[in-house]
Design a protein around this motif. Structure first.
Motif, PDB file in Angstrom:
ATOM      1  N   VAL A   1      -6.072   0.903  -0.912  1.00 22.34           N
ATOM      2  CA  VAL A   1      -7.190   0.789   0.024  1.00 22.34           C
ATOM      3  C   VAL A   1      -7.575  -0.676   0.234  1.00 22.34           C
ATOM      4  O   VAL A   1      -7.722  -1.146   1.368  1.00 22.34           O
ATOM      5  N   ALA A   2      -7.721  -1.410  -0.869  1.00 21.69           N
ATOM      6  CA  ALA A   2      -8.140  -2.810  -0.778  1.00 21.69           C
ATOM      7  C   ALA A   2      -7.092  -3.673  -0.090  1.00 21.69           C
ATOM      8  O   ALA A   2      -7.425  -4.570   0.697  1.00 21.69           O
ATOM      9  N   ILE A   3      -5.822  -3.400  -0.360  1.00 28.33           N
ATOM     10  CA  ILE A   3      -4.776  -4.272   0.179  1.00 28.33           C
ATOM     11  C   ILE A   3      -4.538  -4.000   1.664  1.00 28.33           C
ATOM     12  O   ILE A   3      -4.091  -4.897   2.399  1.00 28.33           O
ATOM     13  N   VAL A   4      -4.832  -2.806   2.135  1.00 28.15           N
ATOM     14  CA  VAL A   4      -4.764  -2.545   3.578  1.00 28.15           C
ATOM     15  C   VAL A   4      -5.837  -3.360   4.301  1.00 28.15           C
ATOM     16  O   VAL A   4      -5.589  -3.964   5.350  1.00 28.15           O
ATOM     17  N   ALA A   5      -7.045  -3.398   3.720  1.00 29.52           N
ATOM     18  CA  ALA A   5      -8.134  -4.167   4.331  1.00 29.52           C
ATOM     19  C   ALA A   5      -7.794  -5.659   4.376  1.00 29.52           C
ATOM     20  O   ALA A   5      -7.956  -6.319   5.406  1.00 29.52           O
ATOM     21  N   SER A   6      -7.304  -6.201   3.255  1.00 24.85           N
ATOM     22  CA  SER A   6      -6.936  -7.623   3.251  1.00 24.85           C
ATOM     23  C   SER A   6      -5.714  -7.867   4.124  1.00 24.85           C
ATOM     24  O   SER A   6      -5.587  -8.930   4.750  1.00 24.85           O
ATOM     25  N   GLY A   7      -4.824  -6.869   4.221  1.00 27.70           N
ATOM     26  CA  GLY A   7      -3.649  -6.996   5.073  1.00 27.70           C
ATOM     27  C   GLY A   7      -4.016  -7.127   6.546  1.00 27.70           C
ATOM     28  O   GLY A   7      -3.385  -7.881   7.287  1.00 27.70           O
ATOM     29  N   ILE A   8      -5.044  -6.414   6.959  1.00 28.85           N
ATOM     30  CA  ILE A   8      -5.520  -6.544   8.339  1.00 28.85           C
ATOM     31  C   ILE A   8      -5.993  -7.974   8.582  1.00 28.85           C
ATOM     32  O   ILE A   8      -5.728  -8.566   9.638  1.00 28.85           O
ATOM     33  N   GLY A   9      -6.693  -8.535   7.582  1.00 32.20           N
ATOM     34  CA  GLY A   9      -7.159  -9.907   7.705  1.00 32.20           C
ATOM     35  C   GLY A   9      -6.027 -10.896   7.865  1.00 32.20           C
ATOM     36  O   GLY A   9      -6.090 -11.802   8.717  1.00 32.20           O
TER      37      GLY A   9
ATOM     38  N   VAL B   1      -9.811  -9.184  -4.332  1.00 34.09           N
ATOM     39  CA  VAL B   1      -9.956  -7.864  -4.966  1.00 34.09           C
ATOM     40  C   VAL B   1      -8.595  -7.185  -5.088  1.00 34.09           C
ATOM     41  O   VAL B   1      -8.214  -6.706  -6.157  1.00 34.09           O
ATOM     42  N   SER B   2      -7.861  -7.151  -3.974  1.00 36.25           N
ATOM     43  CA  SER B   2      -6.575  -6.442  -3.972  1.00 36.25           C
ATOM     44  C   SER B   2      -5.528  -7.141  -4.835  1.00 36.25           C
ATOM     45  O   SER B   2      -4.666  -6.482  -5.426  1.00 36.25           O
ATOM     46  N   GLY B   3      -5.599  -8.475  -4.941  1.00 37.83           N
ATOM     47  CA  GLY B   3      -4.609  -9.217  -5.727  1.00 37.83           C
ATOM     48  C   GLY B   3      -4.579  -8.819  -7.195  1.00 37.83           C
ATOM     49  O   GLY B   3      -3.523  -8.436  -7.713  1.00 37.83           O
ATOM     50  N   PRO B   4      -5.715  -8.881  -7.900  1.00 40.10           N
ATOM     51  CA  PRO B   4      -5.717  -8.451  -9.305  1.00 40.10           C
ATOM     52  C   PRO B   4      -5.307  -6.989  -9.479  1.00 40.10           C
ATOM     53  O   PRO B   4      -4.609  -6.642 -10.435  1.00 40.10           O
ATOM     54  N   LEU B   5      -5.748  -6.129  -8.551  1.00 38.28           N
ATOM     55  CA  LEU B   5      -5.355  -4.721  -8.627  1.00 38.28           C
ATOM     56  C   LEU B   5      -3.841  -4.570  -8.479  1.00 38.28           C
ATOM     57  O   LEU B   5      -3.215  -3.736  -9.151  1.00 38.28           O
ATOM     58  N   LEU B   6      -3.244  -5.383  -7.614  1.00 39.18           N
ATOM     59  CA  LEU B   6      -1.792  -5.341  -7.427  1.00 39.18           C
ATOM     60  C   LEU B   6      -1.060  -5.746  -8.704  1.00 39.18           C
ATOM     61  O   LEU B   6      -0.075  -5.101  -9.089  1.00 39.18           O
ATOM     62  N   LEU B   7      -1.538  -6.783  -9.360  1.00 34.57           N
ATOM     63  CA  LEU B   7      -0.896  -7.220 -10.598  1.00 34.57           C
ATOM     64  C   LEU B   7      -0.953  -6.131 -11.665  1.00 34.57           C
ATOM     65  O   LEU B   7       0.040  -5.860 -12.351  1.00 34.57           O
ATOM     66  N   VAL B   8      -2.119  -5.506 -11.799  1.00 31.51           N
ATOM     67  CA  VAL B   8      -2.258  -4.419 -12.778  1.00 31.51           C
ATOM     68  C   VAL B   8      -1.337  -3.262 -12.404  1.00 31.51           C
ATOM     69  O   VAL B   8      -0.672  -2.667 -13.267  1.00 31.51           O
TER      70      VAL B   8
ATOM     71  N   ALA C   1       0.848  -1.198   0.000  1.00 32.26           N
ATOM     72  CA  ALA C   1       0.000   0.000   0.000  1.00 32.26           C
ATOM     73  C   ALA C   1       0.882   1.246   0.000  1.00 32.26           C
ATOM     74  O   ALA C   1       0.603   2.222  -0.711  1.00 32.26           O
ATOM     75  N   GLY C   2       1.971   1.209   0.783  1.00 29.30           N
ATOM     76  CA  GLY C   2       2.918   2.319   0.785  1.00 29.30           C
ATOM     77  C   GLY C   2       3.562   2.525  -0.569  1.00 29.30           C
ATOM     78  O   GLY C   2       3.772   3.667  -1.005  1.00 29.30           O
ATOM     79  N   LEU C   3       3.853   1.425  -1.256  1.00 26.30           N
ATOM     80  CA  LEU C   3       4.421   1.525  -2.598  1.00 26.30           C
ATOM     81  C   LEU C   3       3.415   2.159  -3.556  1.00 26.30           C
ATOM     82  O   LEU C   3       3.796   2.961  -4.417  1.00 26.30           O
ATOM     83  N   GLY C   4       2.138   1.817  -3.390  1.00 20.30           N
ATOM     84  CA  GLY C   4       1.102   2.430  -4.218  1.00 20.30           C
ATOM     85  C   GLY C   4       1.014   3.925  -3.994  1.00 20.30           C
ATOM     86  O   GLY C   4       0.889   4.705  -4.955  1.00 20.30           O
ATOM     87  N   VAL C   5       1.094   4.345  -2.733  1.00 18.98           N
ATOM     88  CA  VAL C   5       1.069   5.778  -2.414  1.00 18.98           C
ATOM     89  C   VAL C   5       2.279   6.470  -3.024  1.00 18.98           C
ATOM     90  O   VAL C   5       2.172   7.567  -3.590  1.00 18.98           O
ATOM     91  N   ALA C   6       3.443   5.826  -2.921  1.00 20.05           N
ATOM     92  CA  ALA C   6       4.661   6.405  -3.497  1.00 20.05           C
ATOM     93  C   ALA C   6       4.517   6.589  -4.997  1.00 20.05           C
ATOM     94  O   ALA C   6       4.939   7.614  -5.557  1.00 20.05           O
TER      95      ALA C   6
ATOM     96  N   THR D   1     -10.249 -12.565   2.646  1.00 22.10           N
ATOM     97  CA  THR D   1     -10.824 -12.870   1.327  1.00 22.10           C
ATOM     98  C   THR D   1     -10.836 -11.650   0.408  1.00 22.10           C
ATOM     99  O   THR D   1     -11.017 -11.791  -0.809  1.00 22.10           O
ATOM    100  N   LEU D   2     -10.617 -10.451   0.966  1.00 22.57           N
ATOM    101  CA  LEU D   2     -10.531  -9.252   0.129  1.00 22.57           C
ATOM    102  C   LEU D   2      -9.293  -9.293  -0.771  1.00 22.57           C
ATOM    103  O   LEU D   2      -9.154  -8.460  -1.661  1.00 22.57           O
ATOM    104  N   ALA D   3      -8.412 -10.265  -0.525  1.00 27.78           N
ATOM    105  CA  ALA D   3      -7.259 -10.441  -1.415  1.00 27.78           C
ATOM    106  C   ALA D   3      -7.707 -10.785  -2.831  1.00 27.78           C
ATOM    107  O   ALA D   3      -6.971 -10.560  -3.794  1.00 27.78           O
TER     108      ALA D   3
END
Length: 210
Positions: free
Chosen positions: A167-175, A189-196, A142-147, A185-187
């Motif tokens: 946003v999505a990866i912070v939520a899944s990261g808490i999990g 959502v965050s997983g495909p977004l991370l790949l893109v 998430a920090g890398l995304g902000v950067a 399970t929000l991964a």
């Protein structure tokens, strides 16, 4: 510019794009392996039983989703840090990206150990460590995304993708960090977004340097 220097420049500037594409390809191949996927509620005995007879597939999946992608994270993060127009973005990209890469490779090593153990207690400990490390890594990503957003280098659509990913990866990261299955399970959502995001950032950085 001589032919040799021009060739070297082309290789260096193309590297983030090649590695970014390879990052997504490796992850997709890893998910296609079809290795067992224990859940947080599983006991050590459950984990050992699920992995029994699947150690090669499990190790291969960890290589493709954690080991090789660690290299991709490091390369794209360093390239982003070197090209960022903001000193803050450069520092954040370098620190968060390299730390995430180190954790990813550590997870690969833990995954290899997990695939090879027959001890329920050890299996439970290793699985928990891998999961909690995943949570920490997600916060760093998430920090890398902000950067990347602050770098001033990304096209508009990719900035929006980076924000959504963060946003999505912070939520899944808490999990993952607190072993909460419903949030983990929000991964999906965050997983495909991370790949893109990683692939898109690698390509965008290569284009900026040409």
């Amino acid at each position: 510019m001589s032919t040799a220097v021009a060739h070297r420049h082309h290789v260096l500037t193309s590297l983030p794009a090649v590695v970014g594409i390879a990052y997504s390809a490796s992850w997709i191949a890893g998910l296609a392996v079809g290795a067992p996927a224990p859940v947080f509620a599983d006991s050590g005995s459950d984990i050992v039983r699920e992995l029994s007879g699947h150690s090669t597939a499990f190790t291969t999946q960890f290589l493709l989703t954690e080991g090789l992608p660690a290299v991709g994270l490091a390369v794209v993060s360093v390239a982003l840090a070197r090209s960022a127009r903001s000193p803050l973005a450069a520092r954040l990209a370098a620190v968060s990206g390299i730390a995430a890469a180190v954790i990813s490779f550590t997870q690969f090593l833990l995954g290899v150990a997990l695939a090879g153990t027959g001890s329920p207690d050890t299996a439970h400990l290793l699985f928990e460590l891998v999961s909690r490390f995943d949570g920490v890594k997600m916060f760093l990503l998430a920090g890398l995304g902000v950067a990347a957003v602050l770098s001033g280098l990304l096209p508009r659509w990719l900035r929006y993708t980076a924000i959504a990913m963060a946003v999505a990866i912070v939520a899944s990261g808490i999990g993952y960090l607190f072993l909460i299955q419903s949030l983990a399970t929000l991964a999906y959502v965050s997983g495909p977004l991370l790949l893109v995001f990683i692939t898109g950032t690698g390509v965008a950085l290569s284009r900026k340097d040409r």
